[in-house]
Design a protein around this motif. Structure first.
Motif, PDB file in Angstrom:
ATOM      1  N   PHE A  12       0.882  -1.193  -0.059  1.00 34.90           N
ATOM      2  CA  PHE A  12       0.118  -0.027  -0.078  1.00 34.90           C
ATOM      3  C   PHE A  12       1.081   1.287  -0.017  1.00 34.90           C
ATOM      4  N   TYR A  13       0.521   2.251  -0.795  1.00 35.24           N
ATOM      5  CA  TYR A  13       0.924   3.540  -0.609  1.00 35.24           C
ATOM      6  C   TYR A  13       0.059   4.855   0.041  1.00 35.24           C
ATOM      7  N   HIS A  14       0.819   5.417   0.905  1.00 32.94           N
ATOM      8  CA  HIS A  14      -0.272   6.264   1.194  1.00 32.94           C
ATOM      9  C   HIS A  14       0.306   7.780   0.920  1.00 32.94           C
ATOM     10  N   VAL A  15      -0.496   8.714   0.384  1.00 31.06           N
ATOM     11  CA  VAL A  15      -0.193  10.044   0.216  1.00 31.06           C
ATOM     12  C   VAL A  15      -1.086  10.999   0.652  1.00 31.06           C
ATOM     13  N   GLY A  16      -0.924  11.450   1.752  1.00 25.57           N
ATOM     14  CA  GLY A  16      -2.090  12.383   2.565  1.00 25.57           C
ATOM     15  C   GLY A  16      -3.079  11.378   3.065  1.00 25.57           C
ATOM     16  N   GLU A  19      -4.866   6.169  -0.064  1.00 23.44           N
ATOM     17  CA  GLU A  19      -4.455   4.921  -0.108  1.00 23.44           C
ATOM     18  C   GLU A  19      -4.492   4.138  -1.424  1.00 23.44           C
ATOM     19  N   THR A  20      -3.404   3.928  -2.020  1.00 28.75           N
ATOM     20  CA  THR A  20      -3.106   3.080  -3.103  1.00 28.75           C
ATOM     21  C   THR A  20      -2.940   1.622  -2.893  1.00 28.75           C
ATOM     22  N   ALA A  21      -3.525   0.733  -3.208  1.00 33.93           N
ATOM     23  CA  ALA A  21      -3.268  -0.733  -2.901  1.00 33.93           C
ATOM     24  C   ALA A  21      -2.464  -1.120  -4.265  1.00 33.93           C
ATOM     25  N   ALA A  22      -1.345  -1.056  -4.479  1.00 36.44           N
ATOM     26  CA  ALA A  22      -0.596  -1.266  -5.562  1.00 36.44           C
ATOM     27  C   ALA A  22      -0.344  -2.937  -5.838  1.00 36.44           C
ATOM     28  N   LEU A  23      -0.383  -3.637  -4.654  1.00 40.51           N
ATOM     29  CA  LEU A  23      -0.384  -5.193  -4.781  1.00 40.51           C
ATOM     30  C   LEU A  23      -1.548  -5.704  -3.976  1.00 40.51           C
ATOM     31  N   GLY A  40       0.811  -5.706 -17.980  1.00 43.08           N
ATOM     32  CA  GLY A  40      -0.582  -5.077 -17.342  1.00 43.08           C
ATOM     33  C   GLY A  40      -0.321  -3.482 -17.692  1.00 43.08           C
ATOM     34  N   PRO A  41      -1.674  -3.073 -17.873  1.00 39.41           N
ATOM     35  CA  PRO A  41      -1.672  -1.420 -17.865  1.00 39.41           C
ATOM     36  C   PRO A  41      -0.824  -0.586 -17.236  1.00 39.41           C
ATOM     37  N   SER A  42      -0.572   0.662 -17.468  1.00 39.12           N
ATOM     38  CA  SER A  42       0.293   1.585 -16.576  1.00 39.12           C
ATOM     39  C   SER A  42      -0.503   1.397 -15.430  1.00 39.12           C
ATOM     40  N   GLY A  43       0.324   1.467 -14.303  1.00 41.21           N
ATOM     41  CA  GLY A  43      -0.320   1.674 -12.898  1.00 41.21           C
ATOM     42  C   GLY A  43      -0.996   0.381 -12.138  1.00 41.21           C
ATOM     43  N   SER A  44      -0.688  -0.783 -13.063  1.00 40.15           N
ATOM     44  CA  SER A  44      -1.202  -1.982 -12.501  1.00 40.15           C
ATOM     45  C   SER A  44      -0.232  -2.656 -11.490  1.00 40.15           C
ATOM     46  N   GLY A  45       0.698  -1.901 -11.347  1.00 42.99           N
ATOM     47  CA  GLY A  45       1.662  -2.806 -10.089  1.00 42.99           C
ATOM     48  C   GLY A  45       2.969  -3.388 -10.364  1.00 42.99           C
ATOM     49  N   LYS A  46       3.248  -3.381 -11.828  1.00 46.02           N
ATOM     50  CA  LYS A  46       4.336  -4.130 -12.226  1.00 46.02           C
ATOM     51  C   LYS A  46       5.526  -3.695 -11.638  1.00 46.02           C
ATOM     52  N   SER A  47       6.201  -2.408 -11.651  1.00 43.52           N
ATOM     53  CA  SER A  47       7.337  -1.978 -10.886  1.00 43.52           C
ATOM     54  C   SER A  47       7.328  -2.281  -9.505  1.00 43.52           C
ATOM     55  N   THR A  48       6.177  -2.133  -8.672  1.00 47.98           N
ATOM     56  CA  THR A  48       6.136  -2.395  -7.221  1.00 47.98           C
ATOM     57  C   THR A  48       6.286  -3.857  -7.285  1.00 47.98           C
ATOM     58  N   LEU A  49       5.845  -4.710  -7.987  1.00 50.18           N
ATOM     59  CA  LEU A  49       5.801  -6.379  -7.661  1.00 50.18           C
ATOM     60  C   LEU A  49       7.509  -6.486  -7.834  1.00 50.18           C
ATOM     61  N   LEU A  91      15.754  -2.020 -13.378  1.00 49.33           N
ATOM     62  CA  LEU A  91      14.537  -1.314 -13.233  1.00 49.33           C
ATOM     63  C   LEU A  91      14.587   0.037 -13.887  1.00 49.33           C
ATOM     64  N   GLN A  92      13.285   0.780 -13.658  1.00 48.08           N
ATOM     65  CA  GLN A  92      13.300   1.838 -14.637  1.00 48.08           C
ATOM     66  C   GLN A  92      14.364   3.039 -14.245  1.00 48.08           C
ATOM     67  N   SER A  93      14.537   3.036 -13.044  1.00 50.61           N
ATOM     68  CA  SER A  93      15.774   3.951 -12.469  1.00 50.61           C
ATOM     69  C   SER A  93      17.089   3.120 -13.123  1.00 50.61           C
ATOM     70  N   THR A 197       6.884  -6.272 -19.677  1.00 55.33           N
ATOM     71  CA  THR A 197       7.285  -5.587 -20.812  1.00 55.33           C
ATOM     72  C   THR A 197       5.747  -5.437 -21.430  1.00 55.33           C
ATOM     73  N   HIS A 198       5.743  -4.212 -22.404  1.00 54.76           N
ATOM     74  CA  HIS A 198       4.697  -4.043 -23.380  1.00 54.76           C
ATOM     75  C   HIS A 198       5.117  -4.653 -24.843  1.00 54.76           C
ATOM     76  N   SER A 199       6.399  -5.224 -25.001  1.00 53.42           N
ATOM     77  CA  SER A 199       6.633  -5.683 -26.303  1.00 53.42           C
ATOM     78  C   SER A 199       5.886  -7.107 -26.459  1.00 53.42           C
TER      79      SER A 199
HETATM   80  N1  LIG Z   1       6.097   5.879  -4.278  1.00 54.55           N
HETATM   81  C1  LIG Z   1       4.813   5.622  -4.371  1.00 54.55           C
HETATM   82  N2  LIG Z   1       3.908   6.542  -3.869  1.00 54.55           N
HETATM   83  C2  LIG Z   1       2.621   6.558  -3.938  1.00 54.55           C
HETATM   84  N3  LIG Z   1       2.146   5.662  -5.143  1.00 54.55           N
HETATM   85  C3  LIG Z   1       2.657   4.973  -5.605  1.00 54.55           C
HETATM   86  C4  LIG Z   1       4.092   4.991  -5.532  1.00 54.55           C
HETATM   87  N4  LIG Z   1       4.632   4.182  -6.499  1.00 54.55           N
HETATM   88  C5  LIG Z   1       3.598   3.897  -7.019  1.00 54.55           C
HETATM   89  N5  LIG Z   1       2.400   4.258  -6.658  1.00 54.55           N
HETATM   90  C6  LIG Z   1       0.996   3.888  -7.219  1.00 54.55           C
HETATM   91  O1  LIG Z   1       1.067   2.322  -7.021  1.00 54.55           O
HETATM   92  C7  LIG Z   1       0.333   2.002  -8.486  1.00 54.55           C
HETATM   93  C8  LIG Z   1       1.135   0.994  -8.889  1.00 54.55           C
HETATM   94  O2  LIG Z   1       2.242   1.682  -9.654  1.00 54.55           O
HETATM   95  P1  LIG Z   1       3.611   0.860 -10.345  1.00 54.55           P
HETATM   96  O3  LIG Z   1       4.490   1.788 -10.765  1.00 54.55           O
HETATM   97  O4  LIG Z   1       3.760  -0.493  -9.576  1.00 54.55           O
HETATM   98  O5  LIG Z   1       2.646   0.566 -11.754  1.00 54.55           O
HETATM   99  P2  LIG Z   1       3.379  -0.126 -13.034  1.00 54.55           P
HETATM  100  O6  LIG Z   1       2.424  -1.031 -13.640  1.00 54.55           O
HETATM  101  O7  LIG Z   1       4.741  -0.464 -13.137  1.00 54.55           O
HETATM  102  O8  LIG Z   1       2.920   1.505 -13.976  1.00 54.55           O
HETATM  103  P3  LIG Z   1       3.939   1.825 -15.408  1.00 54.55           P
HETATM  104  O9  LIG Z   1       3.643   0.858 -16.372  1.00 54.55           O
HETATM  105  O10 LIG Z   1       3.373   2.987 -15.611  1.00 54.55           O
HETATM  106  O11 LIG Z   1       5.354   1.795 -15.045  1.00 54.55           O
HETATM  107  C9  LIG Z   1      -0.022   3.115  -9.132  1.00 54.55           C
HETATM  108  O12 LIG Z   1      -1.637   3.856  -8.871  1.00 54.55           O
HETATM  109  C10 LIG Z   1       0.975   4.120  -8.785  1.00 54.55           C
HETATM  110  O13 LIG Z   1       0.205   5.728  -9.050  1.00 54.55           O
END
Ligand SMILES: Nc1ncnc2c1ncn2[C@@H]1O[C@H](COP(=O)(O)OP(=O)(O)OP(=O)(O)O)[C@@H](O)[C@H]1O
Length: 220
Positions: A12-16, A19-23, A40-49, A91-93, A197-199
């Protein structure tokens, strides 16, 4: 045999007050020689996973094991040691040290793994079309060269598990084809690869494609 297992990961991410449930309960297992794509689409949680699987981030629930070793809820130094032994990570960074040349950046993971091999360094530079940039520093590279150098670093120590986030986002088709060749060699050697990957071309080579949507795997 399982090289990498994730059991019910939550993050979970918390901003203010938001709450975003990333996974939301992601489980997966990877076996030796498997190549698995995460789509998975942008924001689906790939990078977090990928960050949770490699111990760069800690999940809020669930756990990850690498071989027989638990990665989750250990001090960072222990996670770093497990990571160095088991993973090549892109990773992306970017994963390049700015004060080292391209060749030195690629050499470093081999030295850390105790497997420096000069022909392998030459082979990676050539496969990723970086021979002419071997002595360049990261800030002197183009976007595509940075992506290729990052890939060479992730592949350098021939890691048991390669984890890469969009490895071909900034490379041309020829380089993508060469990367696929490398991945085939890894597969034949029993090494595991996990790619977000999106490829379509890359995903079509995978043994399995896991679809991530709103922090859940929809087909496993
Ligand atoms: N550091 C953070 N603080 C708050 N929310 C975050 C943070 N990192 C990711 N999120 C949120 O968590 C969710 C999953 O993000 P993540 O980057 O894992 O997705 P993704 O599938 O890798 O997206 P993309 O394909 O755009 O890279 C998104 O809603 C994103 O906005």
């Amino acid at each position: 045999m399982v090289v990498l297992e994730a059991h019910e990961l939550y993050r979970f991410y918390h901003v203010g007050d938001d709450e975003t449930a990333a996974l939301r309960g992601v489980s997966l297992t990877l076996t030796p020689g498997e190549m698995v794509a995460i789509a998975g689409p942008s924001g689906s949680g790939k990078s977090t996973l990928l960050a949770c699987l490699t111990g760069l981030d800690e999940p809020d629930g669930g756990y990850v094991t690498v071989g027989n070793t638990r990665m989750t809820r250990r001090p960072e130094a222990e996670r770093a040691a497990i990571r160095a032994e088991n993973f090549g990570i892109l990773l992306q960074s970017a994963n390049l040290f700015q004060h080292l040349t391209v060749a030195e950046n690629i050499t470093l993971p081999m030295l850390m793994a105790g497997t420096f091999d000069s022909p392998r360094l030459g082979g990676l530079l050539s496969a990723l079309r970086l021979e002419a940039r071997a002595r360049a520093y990261p800030q002197e590279l183009s976007g595509g060269e940075t992506a290729r150098a990052g890939l060479a670093v992730a592949l350098a120590a021939d890691p048991p598990v390669l984890v890469a986030d969009e490895p071909t986002a900034e490379v041309d088709r020829q380089t993508e084809a060469r990367l696929m060749l490398h991945l085939e060699v890894r597969r034949a050697a029993g090494k595991t690869t996990l790619l977000a990957t999106h490829s379509e071309a890359l995903a079509s080579r995978a043994d399995r494609v896991l679809h991530l949507r709103d922090g859940r795997i929809s087909n496993e």
